[in-house]
Design a protein around this motif. Structure first.
Motif, PDB file in Angstrom:
ATOM      1  N   THR A  10     -10.080  -7.319   3.694  1.00 43.90           N
ATOM      2  CA  THR A  10      -9.196  -8.439   4.001  1.00 43.90           C
ATOM      3  C   THR A  10      -9.400  -8.930   5.426  1.00 43.90           C
ATOM      4  O   THR A  10      -9.416 -10.131   5.700  1.00 43.90           O
ATOM      5  CB  THR A  10      -7.727  -8.019   3.795  1.00 43.90           C
ATOM      6  OG1 THR A  10      -7.555  -7.548   2.456  1.00 43.90           O
ATOM      7  CG2 THR A  10      -6.799  -9.192   4.041  1.00 43.90           C
ATOM      8  N   LYS A  11      -9.571  -7.982   6.345  1.00 40.57           N
ATOM      9  CA  LYS A  11      -9.775  -8.351   7.749  1.00 40.57           C
ATOM     10  C   LYS A  11     -11.075  -9.135   7.929  1.00 40.57           C
ATOM     11  O   LYS A  11     -11.136 -10.113   8.667  1.00 40.57           O
ATOM     12  CB  LYS A  11      -9.781  -7.105   8.620  1.00 40.57           C
ATOM     13  CG  LYS A  11      -9.925  -7.386  10.108  1.00 40.57           C
ATOM     14  CD  LYS A  11      -9.901  -6.102  10.901  1.00 40.57           C
ATOM     15  CE  LYS A  11     -10.081  -6.387  12.399  1.00 40.57           C
ATOM     16  NZ  LYS A  11     -10.076  -5.139  13.193  1.00 40.57           N
ATOM     17  N   ILE A  32      -8.078  -2.939   3.236  1.00 45.18           N
ATOM     18  CA  ILE A  32      -7.623  -3.530   4.495  1.00 45.18           C
ATOM     19  C   ILE A  32      -8.806  -4.085   5.280  1.00 45.18           C
ATOM     20  O   ILE A  32      -8.748  -5.188   5.847  1.00 45.18           O
ATOM     21  CB  ILE A  32      -6.847  -2.483   5.320  1.00 45.18           C
ATOM     22  CG1 ILE A  32      -5.548  -2.112   4.609  1.00 45.18           C
ATOM     23  CG2 ILE A  32      -6.538  -3.011   6.719  1.00 45.18           C
ATOM     24  CD1 ILE A  32      -4.821  -0.955   5.241  1.00 45.18           C
ATOM     25  N   GLU A  42       0.827  -1.204   0.000  1.00 50.26           N
ATOM     26  CA  GLU A  42       0.000   0.000   0.000  1.00 50.26           C
ATOM     27  C   GLU A  42       0.865   1.259   0.000  1.00 50.26           C
ATOM     28  O   GLU A  42       0.533   2.251  -0.656  1.00 50.26           O
ATOM     29  CB  GLU A  42      -0.932   0.004   1.216  1.00 50.26           C
ATOM     30  CG  GLU A  42      -1.907  -1.163   1.265  1.00 50.26           C
ATOM     31  CD  GLU A  42      -2.937  -1.082   0.159  1.00 50.26           C
ATOM     32  OE1 GLU A  42      -3.053  -0.031  -0.476  1.00 50.26           O
ATOM     33  OE2 GLU A  42      -3.629  -2.093  -0.078  1.00 50.26           O
ATOM     34  N   CYS A  49      -7.513   2.418   0.435  1.00 51.41           N
ATOM     35  CA  CYS A  49      -6.651   1.557   1.268  1.00 51.41           C
ATOM     36  C   CYS A  49      -7.434   1.007   2.452  1.00 51.41           C
ATOM     37  O   CYS A  49      -7.343  -0.182   2.790  1.00 51.41           O
ATOM     38  CB  CYS A  49      -5.444   2.342   1.759  1.00 51.41           C
ATOM     39  SG  CYS A  49      -4.192   2.661   0.504  1.00 51.41           S
TER      40      CYS A  49
END
Length: 364
Positions: free
Chosen positions: A359-360, A356, A206, A352
């Motif tokens: 994904t979490k 993120i 990132e 971003c």
């Protein structure tokens, strides 16, 4: 005692540090706030002149004498950009005064042209239209409106020229800040980038994408927009000078600024000039200037800009438009460059966060 210190809650140790850090941050902001604009100009000029600095440092000095390479580059920036801007400012003030004199001398002629055009229009209207709308053939109101408009332009240009001549000390001070800041940014810019890369709380991929996006946007805005606007301004001034209009330097600066503003463009300057020629009785010259403005100067933007803005053109036009308009409101002319960059980086950080967070949630 050492064991009890080690077992203390980290919040108890971090709180005083955070308080001191916040106070120092506020003091730092208050100290740098008066010179934010010159510092931002230094960032833009450093980015613009970085290729020259790299060429001197790597090719000429063989990876040595970083100070000398940065000093020569910063000197070139001052000599080729900042110093001429000072002379241009003085010349603009003089051109504005000449244009004011030209407007004042031709005020009566402009009023008579408007009055004649109004009388001709009224004579061609049907009687029922004149009676229904209560149109009067007396053009005295039009003379008064023209007089007020010309006086407003004269007053605005007068304030502009007096402001340029009266802020000489401020311009010298800002030039000094820009020169020193540009030198250190050219010399130690890689250190600043590495430091930002270390403190950003983002994954490595990132962070790399962030710097790539910022570089792409800077190239698009600083190089693409500036070069395109400069070419359009030169073409517009060529037509302006060819037709003998007054204050070509003032027109060139206005064309350059308007060319960088979406939905404004060079017609904002050239079309009123064509109207001025028409009112002065120069119908042929008015048609030539209007055609030159709409068919050449405005359309060439679509041909030139893609040559300079390749990857940067992927930024959505609405983002650029909002950034330019809002940036001008906040920072003035500097906002033309900073506005789109700030908004694009903000959208990048939002993206971003989205990646993120997605994904979490997949791992939960």
């Amino acid at each position: 005692m050492n064991g009890s210190f080690a077992n203390r809650s980290p919040q108890g140790g971090y709180l005083p540090f955070l308080i001191v850090f916040a106070l120092l941050a506020l003091l730092g902001i208050s100290i740098t706030e008066p010179i934010v604009r010159p510092l931002m100009w230094s960032v833009i000029l450093s980015f613009f002149s970085h290729p020259l600095n790299k060429l001197l440092y790597v090719k000429v000095f063989r990876g040595k004498r970083r100070n000398l390479a940065a000093l020569i580059t910063a000197g070139c920036v001052v000599l080729l950009i900042c110093v001429p801007m000072g002379f241009i400012g003085i010349s603009l003030a003089r051109e504005a005064l000449r244009f004011i004199s030209s407007l004042s001398d031709n005020l009566e002629s402009i009023q008579e042209t408007f009055a004649a055009a109004w009388a001709s229009l009224v004579n061609r209207l049907p009687d029922y239209v004149i009676q229904y709308f209560g149109i009067k053939g007396d053009p005295s109101f039009l003379r008064d409106l023209t007089h007020r408009a010309v006086n407003y332009v004269i007053s605005s240009l007068g304030d502009f020229s007096r402001g340029l001549l009266g802020n000489a000390f401020k311009m010298v001070y800002q030039l000094f800040v820009i020169s020193v800041s540009t030198f250190y940014l050219l010399r130690d810019g890689h250190v600043v980038i590495e430091y930002l890369d270390d403190i950003l709380p983002l994954p490595k991929e990132e962070r790399a994408s962030l710097f790539t996006s910022a570089t792409r946007m800077m190239k698009a805005v600083v190089i693409g927009t500036t070069v395109t606007a400069g070419i359009q301004a030169c073409l517009g001034v060529a037509g302006w000078f060819f037709l003998g209009l007054p204050a070509p330097l003032l027109a060139g600066v206005l064309l350059f600024i308007c060319a960088m503003i979406p939905f404004i463009g060079t017609p904002f300057v050239l079309i009123p000039a064509a109207v001025y020629l028409f009112l002065m009785g120069n119908v042929k010259e008015s048609i030539i200037l209007a055609g030159w403005a709409l068919l050449v100067v405005s359309t060439i933007d679509n041909l030139i800009r893609p040559l300079f803005i390749s990857e940067g053109s992927r930024v959505h036009f609405l983002l650029v438009f909002l950034g330019v308009v809002g940036g001008i409101h906040v920072w003035g002319f500097l906002g033309i460059f900073l506005g789109p960059i700030v908004l694009s980086l903000f959208i990048f950080f939002l993206d971003c966060y989205r990646r993120i967070w997605s994904t979490k949630r997949e791992y939960e």
